[in-house]
Design a protein around this motif. Structure first.
Motif, PDB file in Angstrom:
ATOM      1  N   ILE A  75       0.862  -1.192   0.000  1.00 58.38           N
ATOM      2  CA  ILE A  75       0.000   0.000   0.000  1.00 58.38           C
ATOM      3  C   ILE A  75       0.890   1.232   0.000  1.00 58.38           C
ATOM      4  N   ARG A  76       0.688   2.094  -0.951  1.00 55.26           N
ATOM      5  CA  ARG A  76       1.507   3.298  -1.066  1.00 55.26           C
ATOM      6  C   ARG A  76       1.086   4.328  -0.019  1.00 55.26           C
ATOM      7  N   GLN A  77       1.950   5.301   0.192  1.00 49.56           N
ATOM      8  CA  GLN A  77       1.734   6.269   1.261  1.00 49.56           C
ATOM      9  C   GLN A  77       0.435   7.040   1.084  1.00 49.56           C
ATOM     10  N   SER A  78       0.080   7.330  -0.149  1.00 50.35           N
ATOM     11  CA  SER A  78      -1.158   8.080  -0.390  1.00 50.35           C
ATOM     12  C   SER A  78      -2.393   7.271  -0.006  1.00 50.35           C
ATOM     13  N   LEU A  85       1.188  -8.262  -6.055  1.00 48.50           N
ATOM     14  CA  LEU A  85       1.926  -9.337  -6.708  1.00 48.50           C
ATOM     15  C   LEU A  85       1.018 -10.560  -6.709  1.00 48.50           C
ATOM     16  N   LEU A  86       0.598 -10.972  -7.907  1.00 47.17           N
ATOM     17  CA  LEU A  86      -0.328 -12.090  -8.062  1.00 47.17           C
ATOM     18  C   LEU A  86       0.403 -13.309  -8.597  1.00 47.17           C
ATOM     19  N   ASP A  87       0.002 -14.471  -8.111  1.00 47.20           N
ATOM     20  CA  ASP A  87       0.496 -15.736  -8.663  1.00 47.20           C
ATOM     21  C   ASP A  87      -0.636 -16.298  -9.520  1.00 47.20           C
ATOM     22  N   ASP A  96      -0.757  -2.719 -10.735  1.00 46.38           N
ATOM     23  CA  ASP A  96      -0.939  -1.487  -9.983  1.00 46.38           C
ATOM     24  C   ASP A  96      -2.425  -1.184  -9.975  1.00 46.38           C
ATOM     25  N   ALA A  97      -3.042  -1.109  -8.783  1.00 45.36           N
ATOM     26  CA  ALA A  97      -4.492  -1.005  -8.721  1.00 45.36           C
ATOM     27  C   ALA A  97      -4.925  -0.142  -7.552  1.00 45.36           C
ATOM     28  N   ALA A  98      -6.057   0.517  -7.738  1.00 48.34           N
ATOM     29  CA  ALA A  98      -6.724   1.238  -6.651  1.00 48.34           C
ATOM     30  C   ALA A  98      -7.802   0.305  -6.107  1.00 48.34           C
ATOM     31  N   ILE A  99      -7.441  -0.490  -5.100  1.00 49.26           N
ATOM     32  CA  ILE A  99      -8.367  -1.521  -4.622  1.00 49.26           C
ATOM     33  C   ILE A  99      -9.409  -0.966  -3.664  1.00 49.26           C
ATOM     34  N   GLY A 100      -9.204   0.264  -3.188  1.00 45.55           N
ATOM     35  CA  GLY A 100     -10.223   0.911  -2.376  1.00 45.55           C
ATOM     36  C   GLY A 100     -10.581   0.108  -1.140  1.00 45.55           C
ATOM     37  N   ASN A 101     -11.906  -0.170  -0.978  1.00 42.71           N
ATOM     38  CA  ASN A 101     -12.383  -0.888   0.203  1.00 42.71           C
ATOM     39  C   ASN A 101     -12.302  -2.405   0.066  1.00 42.71           C
ATOM     40  N   THR A 102     -11.810  -2.876  -1.068  1.00 41.42           N
ATOM     41  CA  THR A 102     -11.654  -4.325  -1.234  1.00 41.42           C
ATOM     42  C   THR A 102     -10.446  -4.781  -0.444  1.00 41.42           C
TER      43      THR A 102
END
Length: 463
Positions: A75-78, A85-87, A96-102
């Motif tokens: 999780i980045r600082q912002s 990293l997905l297998d 690179d994703a904005a996963i939000g509340n997930t």
């Protein structure tokens, strides 16, 4: 269809970096099972050419879904975007994703789908039920009875009856065998009547409707589907091996003035080969042992024997679930696995058992230019049996759409020679069914068996 927990956010943009991907992480030993209904949400990305190549390397066709394991979340600082990293199918993929509340954490499983040059996040999988299944499997493993020898003793009791258990101070010679209770006799006779014989399926009749229905009935009544069949029709006297064994146990307990609840106090009788390799399937085909004694079995011994037979069928049920629960993590893993032991009788009225394993595999060789072909499953069948004259035989068959390949393993040299002589006829019979035969051969010996090792987790490996 698996039930998926949907993401709590709006469509999420996931971008693939253009640089080199990280090294492949260690593959997990088991996967999670989905838990609730999916509501598809998109994870869209405008993929550059290098990202498209990364997706192509996964051999993921358009509209095809697969499971991915979250190996790492940064999780980045912002706090607005995260690096995942997905297998995926044994390969590492950084997005690179904005996963939000997930909420995602290492070890989670997500279902993804490729839509053209976009990715869609179908949902997050709920925690697996595999630990409970693995625990139940471990409890039954040490107490399995070989079905073939168990059926032989069951059928012998029809004529010999059973001896009562000895009373304190009673001499063995004072015990006289008594006929089976009528309910037990009827259940055993029902099992015997439903078993196919060596002459039930005639050579060359594979394309006819009646033999196909006989095979379906044979599989349905093997005991592996007992609970589902009973749930569909609880009031009927369903012809099923596992249910019939249960009815024999109930009748024997009732004869002794005991209720079914006393069954849990019985210590099952285990077969030595199933103690040594409890999760090897198919088991090595061995010639049937000669009867050690013609003396009638006691009621107590028969109850222990029947308990071991029930455990054997239950282990095959649980083992199938464990293997199926591994699907989706690695490309070679089957999507579905069913382990079956199918009893039949020889012309001499001796029971035999055929061991059958059916696997559904995602086809990794599909043509990515043809999405329909690329998404086609490959079905693999392994059948092991011991015939009186031919000896031990093992069949490996793979079917993908209209293409079929088969390999036959024979233990005896005379059988090997006979099978090789019959291969042209087999090829023609398969061709007449509309199948394209890609490979057909016979080899001497037996293939390497597949065994599931029970450690901290359950992993299917080649023995």
């Amino acid at each position: 269809m698996p039930n998926i927990k949907s993401p709590d956010t709006k469509p999420i943009a996931m971008k693939l970096p253009t640089g080199p991907q990280p090294t492949q992480p260690t593959a997990p030993s088991s996967t999670s099972q989905p838990s609730s209904t999916a509501a598809n949400q998109k994870v869209t990305a405008d993929l550059p050419a290098s990202a498209r190549q990364q997706l192509d390397a996964l051999q993921l066709a358009n509209r095809q879904t697969t499971l991915a394991r979250v190996a790492e979340v940064i999780i980045r600082q912002s706090g607005e975007r995260s690096e995942l990293l997905l297998d995926v199918r044994g390969k590492s993929l950084t997005v690179d994703a904005a996963i939000g509340n997930t909420r995602l954490q290492p070890g989670d499983w997500v279902k993804i789908m490729r839509a053209g040059n976009e990715l869609q996040l179908m949902g997050k999988l709920a925690p697996a039920q595999a630990p409970a299944v693995a625990k139940a499997l471990a409890q039954h493993l040490p107490w399995q009875q070989n079905l073939e020898s168990g059926l032989s003793r069951m059928l012998a009791s029809l004529n010999q009856g059973l001896k009562p258990d000895p009373s304190p101070g009673q001499l063995p010679s004072a015990r006289v065998a008594q006929p089976l209770p009528e309910a037990a006799r009827q259940s055993i006779q029902q099992v015997l009547a439903s078993l196919p014989t060596a002459t039930s399926l005639k050579p060359g009749s594979g394309g006819q409707e009646q033999p196909l229905q006989q095979v379906k009935q044979w599989i349905a009544e093997s005991g592996v589907f007992a609970e589902s069949r009973l749930a569909q029709n609880p009031s009927a006297n369903v012809p099923d091996l596992k249910l019939a064994i249960g009815r024999v146990i109930t009748a024997l307990l009732a004869q002794q003035g005991q209720g079914p609840e006393q069954f849990t106090r019985i210590t099952p009788l285990a077969s030595p080969e199933l103690v040594q390799a409890p999760l090897q399937f198919p088991q090595p085909v061995r010639p049937s042992p000669a009867p050690t004694s013609s003396e009638p079995t006691t009621v107590g011994q028969m109850l222990r024997l029947l308990a071991g037979m029930l455990n054997r069928i239950t282990v095959n049920q649980l083992h199938s679930q464990v293997l199926a629960a591994r699907s989706g993590g690695d490309a070679p893993a089957p999507l579905t696995t069913v382990l079956l032991e199918l009893p039949w009788v020889t012309p001499q009225n001796e029971p035999k058992v055929a061991q059958l394993r059916i696997d559904q595999h995602p086809d990794e060789r599909g043509d990515k230019r043809d999405p329909q072909k690329a998404a086609t499953s490959e079905w693999r069948l392994s059948l092991a049996m011991d015939l009186d004259d031919a000896g031990p035989l093992h069949f490996d068959v793979a079917l993908r759409q209209h293409s079929v390949s088969a390999r036959v393993w024979a233990d005896k040299q005379s059988t090997l020679r006979q099978v090789n002589e019959e291969l042209p006829l087999l090829r023609q019979s398969l061709t007449d069914l509309g199948l394209d035969v890609t490979e057909l051969e016979c080899r001497r010996g037996s293939p390497e068996g597949s065994v599931t090792r029970l450690e901290h987790r359950l992993v299917d490996t080649q023995a």
